[in-house]
Design a protein around this motif. Structure first.
Motif, short mmCIF file in Angstrom:
data_model
loop_
_atom_site.label_atom_id
_atom_site.label_comp_id
_atom_site.label_asym_id
_atom_site.label_seq_id
_atom_site.Cartn_x
_atom_site.Cartn_y
_atom_site.Cartn_z
N SER A 234 0.83 -1.20 0.00
CA SER A 234 0.00 0.00 0.00
C SER A 234 0.86 1.26 0.00
O SER A 234 0.59 2.21 -0.74
CB SER A 234 -0.92 0.00 1.22
OG SER A 234 -1.68 1.19 1.29
N ASP A 235 1.93 1.26 0.81
CA ASP A 235 2.84 2.41 0.84
C ASP A 235 3.45 2.67 -0.53
O ASP A 235 3.54 3.83 -0.97
CB ASP A 235 3.96 2.17 1.86
CG ASP A 235 3.49 2.31 3.30
OD1 ASP A 235 2.38 2.84 3.52
OD2 ASP A 235 4.24 1.88 4.20
N VAL A 236 3.89 1.61 -1.20
CA VAL A 236 4.50 1.76 -2.52
C VAL A 236 3.47 2.25 -3.53
O VAL A 236 3.76 3.14 -4.35
CB VAL A 236 5.14 0.43 -2.98
CG1 VAL A 236 5.52 0.48 -4.46
CG2 VAL A 236 6.37 0.12 -2.14
N PHE A 237 2.27 1.70 -3.47
CA PHE A 237 1.22 2.13 -4.40
C PHE A 237 0.94 3.62 -4.24
O PHE A 237 0.93 4.38 -5.22
CB PHE A 237 -0.06 1.32 -4.14
CG PHE A 237 -1.16 1.57 -5.12
CD1 PHE A 237 -1.36 0.73 -6.20
CD2 PHE A 237 -2.01 2.67 -4.99
CE1 PHE A 237 -2.38 0.97 -7.12
CE2 PHE A 237 -3.02 2.93 -5.90
CZ PHE A 237 -3.21 2.07 -6.97
N VAL A 238 0.72 4.06 -3.01
CA VAL A 238 0.35 5.46 -2.76
C VAL A 238 1.49 6.41 -3.10
O VAL A 238 1.29 7.44 -3.76
CB VAL A 238 -0.10 5.64 -1.30
CG1 VAL A 238 -0.29 7.12 -0.97
CG2 VAL A 238 -1.39 4.88 -1.05
#
Length: 259
Positions: A234-238
């Motif tokens: 999720s961190d990488v996506f955002v």
């Protein structure tokens, strides 16, 4: 962080709001954005398969498909030569195959692996079209629009391969692709920062890009340490979406230079 994603996504949607290609700089900008959208759509698909940022990923996928199709029509209509028109006719075919797979009803690991392969053909043709439009421009600023625009693609490509590695889709190859893209991204930042054409506003945006890059890169590096988890993915996506929004603004600022 999640609220910031909506800001980034809406900013990118506004960037594609022009109804037609205005000039060659705008053509390079939009042609380069097609490269990014090929990787962004794959990233969103891989996120959906792994139940990462599901609501946001579905919005990103839907908007990426819609923007790609709108710009494809615009770039084909604006094409100033038979060679460029031929590239976009070929891109139309590759995109149709890719889009069919994106719209598949049974997403899974096997389908995700096909997505990663199909986006390569779309990316290659979109990159060819961007280079052709840059050559048609023949101006130094056209090269800078191309370089800045390619940064958008690299942000999405790194995130895509992070998610692919999490699914064990050619994990070694995915890690190598992230390393290549990282090196290219950092080298291009230096070119954009040091270009004589860079305005104070462009340099200010690049400072923001540096800060967002640090956050994004920390997430990518965890692939080699802590591995992956829903929270890390999720961190990488955002952060990839936020970095994309900044680089899209930089590309637009270079595109608007009338020199």
């Amino acid at each position: 962080m999640k609220r910031r994603l909506f800001i980034a996504t809406s900013a990118l949607a506004a960037a594609g709001a022009r109804a037609q290609v205005a000039d060659l700089n705008d053509a390079i900008n939009k042609a380069g954005r097609q490269r990014m959208l090929s990787q962004r759509a794959s990233k969103a698909y891989l996120a959906l398969v792994q139940n990462v940022e599901v609501r946001n990923a579905q919005q990103v996928l839907d908007r990426s498909i819609a923007l790609f199709e709108r710009q494809l029509v615009e770039l084909k209509a604006f094409a100033p030569s038979p060679a460029i028109r031929g590239t976009y006719d070929a891109l139309d075919g590759a995109w149709s195959e890719f889009k069919r797979e994106l719209a598949g009803l049974t997403p899974g690991k096997e389908e995700a692996a096909r997505i990663v392969k199909l986006d390569a053909a779309v990316l290659a043709l979109a990159n060819q079209g961007t280079a052709q439009y840059e050559a048609a421009s023949g101006k130094p600023v056209g090269r800078l629009v191309n370089i800045a625009g390619r940064q958008r693609m690299l942000s999405q490509r790194m995130a895509k391969f992070y998610l692919a590695s999490a699914m064990q889709i050619d994990a070694a190859g995915s890690t190598a692709e992230i390393a290549r893209s990282r090196a290219e991204f950092l080298a291009a930042l230096e070119i954009l920062r040091n270009a004589p054409e860079a305005t104070p506003q462009i340099r200010q945006e690049l400072v923001l890009a540096d800060a967002q890059w640090m956050f994004f890169n920390r997430g990518l590096q965890r692939l080699e340490g802590a591995g992956t988890s829903p929270a890390l993915m999720s961190d990488v996506f955002v952060s990839s979406e936020n970095l994309l929004a900044i680089m899209d603004r930089v590309t637009g600022l270079y595109s608007d230079l009338k020199i």
